[in-house]
Write an enzyme that holds these catalytic residues in place. Structure first.
Site, PDB file in Angstrom:
ATOM      1  N   CYS A   1      72.665 119.791  88.933  1.00  0.00           N
ATOM      2  CA  CYS A   1      71.635 119.635  89.715  1.00  0.00           C
ATOM      3  C   CYS A   1      70.324 119.165  88.714  1.00  0.00           C
ATOM      4  O   CYS A   1      70.502 119.678  87.607  1.00  0.00           O
ATOM      5  CB  CYS A   1      71.365 120.733  90.476  1.00  0.00           C
TER       6      CYS A   1
ATOM      7  N   CYS B   1      68.168 125.819  78.223  1.00  0.00           N
ATOM      8  CA  CYS B   1      69.407 126.371  78.367  1.00  0.00           C
ATOM      9  C   CYS B   1      69.447 127.332  77.274  1.00  0.00           C
ATOM     10  O   CYS B   1      68.956 127.216  76.407  1.00  0.00           O
ATOM     11  CB  CYS B   1      70.742 125.727  78.328  1.00  0.00           C
TER      12      CYS B   1
ATOM     13  N   CYS C   1      73.916 125.108  87.787  1.00  0.00           N
ATOM     14  CA  CYS C   1      72.685 124.415  88.708  1.00  0.00           C
ATOM     15  C   CYS C   1      71.745 125.640  88.909  1.00  0.00           C
ATOM     16  O   CYS C   1      72.074 126.889  88.236  1.00  0.00           O
ATOM     17  CB  CYS C   1      73.485 124.224  90.159  1.00  0.00           C
TER      18      CYS C   1
END
Length: 172
Positions: A91, A99, A15
């Site tokens: 989220c 990422c 998150c």
């Protein structure tokens, strides 16, 4: 499911702030996973502290909270990190962020949930939001841990992981 002698599957819940949803998911998975899964959590921009209502809810629900902390996903992208088998974003912000490249190419899925820490209003409304997030995560984690992981091919497993995140009946 892994054999009793096999190493546990490592799971990372991501998150943005790593203060509520991902922390809840880490604690829930480590209990429900029964040693077959080992969960971690992290954030792209960790807040540095676990939300007090998340810790209070976990304690009241019988989860150990020692060792839970808000941390950066960088801890899991380096060579000394545990090898990850699954990564779940919980989220919306983390799902849309770029990422890191995760070593070992773990399976990923987005299980987005509203942020209980963002709920405005009185304490009762805020605690209800945390309780609802806890319930939805518990349902999704139970659905995941009941999958016959050894029997599913990679594509089928990936589709099932995504369905868990989309399927509101699993979250209701």
């Amino acid at each position: 499911m892994p054999d009793q002698d096999a190493k546990p599957f490592n799971i990372l819940f991501l998150c943005t702030g790593n203060s509520a949803r991902s922390i809840l998911a880490e604690a829930i998975m480590n209990e429900i996973g029964g040693g077959l899964f080992h969960a971690y959590s992290a954030g792209s921009f960790p807040k540095g502290d676990v939300h007090p209502m998340a810790l209070d809810l976990l304690k009241k629900s019988g989860h150990p909270v020692a060792g839970l902390r808000s941390k950066s996903w960088d801890e899991f992208a380096g060579p000394d990190a545990p090898p990850l088998d699954f990564i779940f974003t919980v989220c919306d912000n983390a799902a849309n962020e770029v990422c890191p490249v995760w070593p070992g190419k773990p399976m990923t899925a987005h299980w987005g949930l509203p942020d209980p820490a963002a709920v405005e209003g009185d304490e009762v409304a805020q605690r209800l939001a945390f309780a609802e997030t806890y319930r939805m995560l518990t349902n999704r984690i139970r659905a995941f841990t009941s999958l016959p992981l050894k029997a599913l091919d990679e594509l089928t497993l990936q589709n099932r992981l995504r369905e868990i995140g989309r399927d509101q009946s699993k979250a209701s």
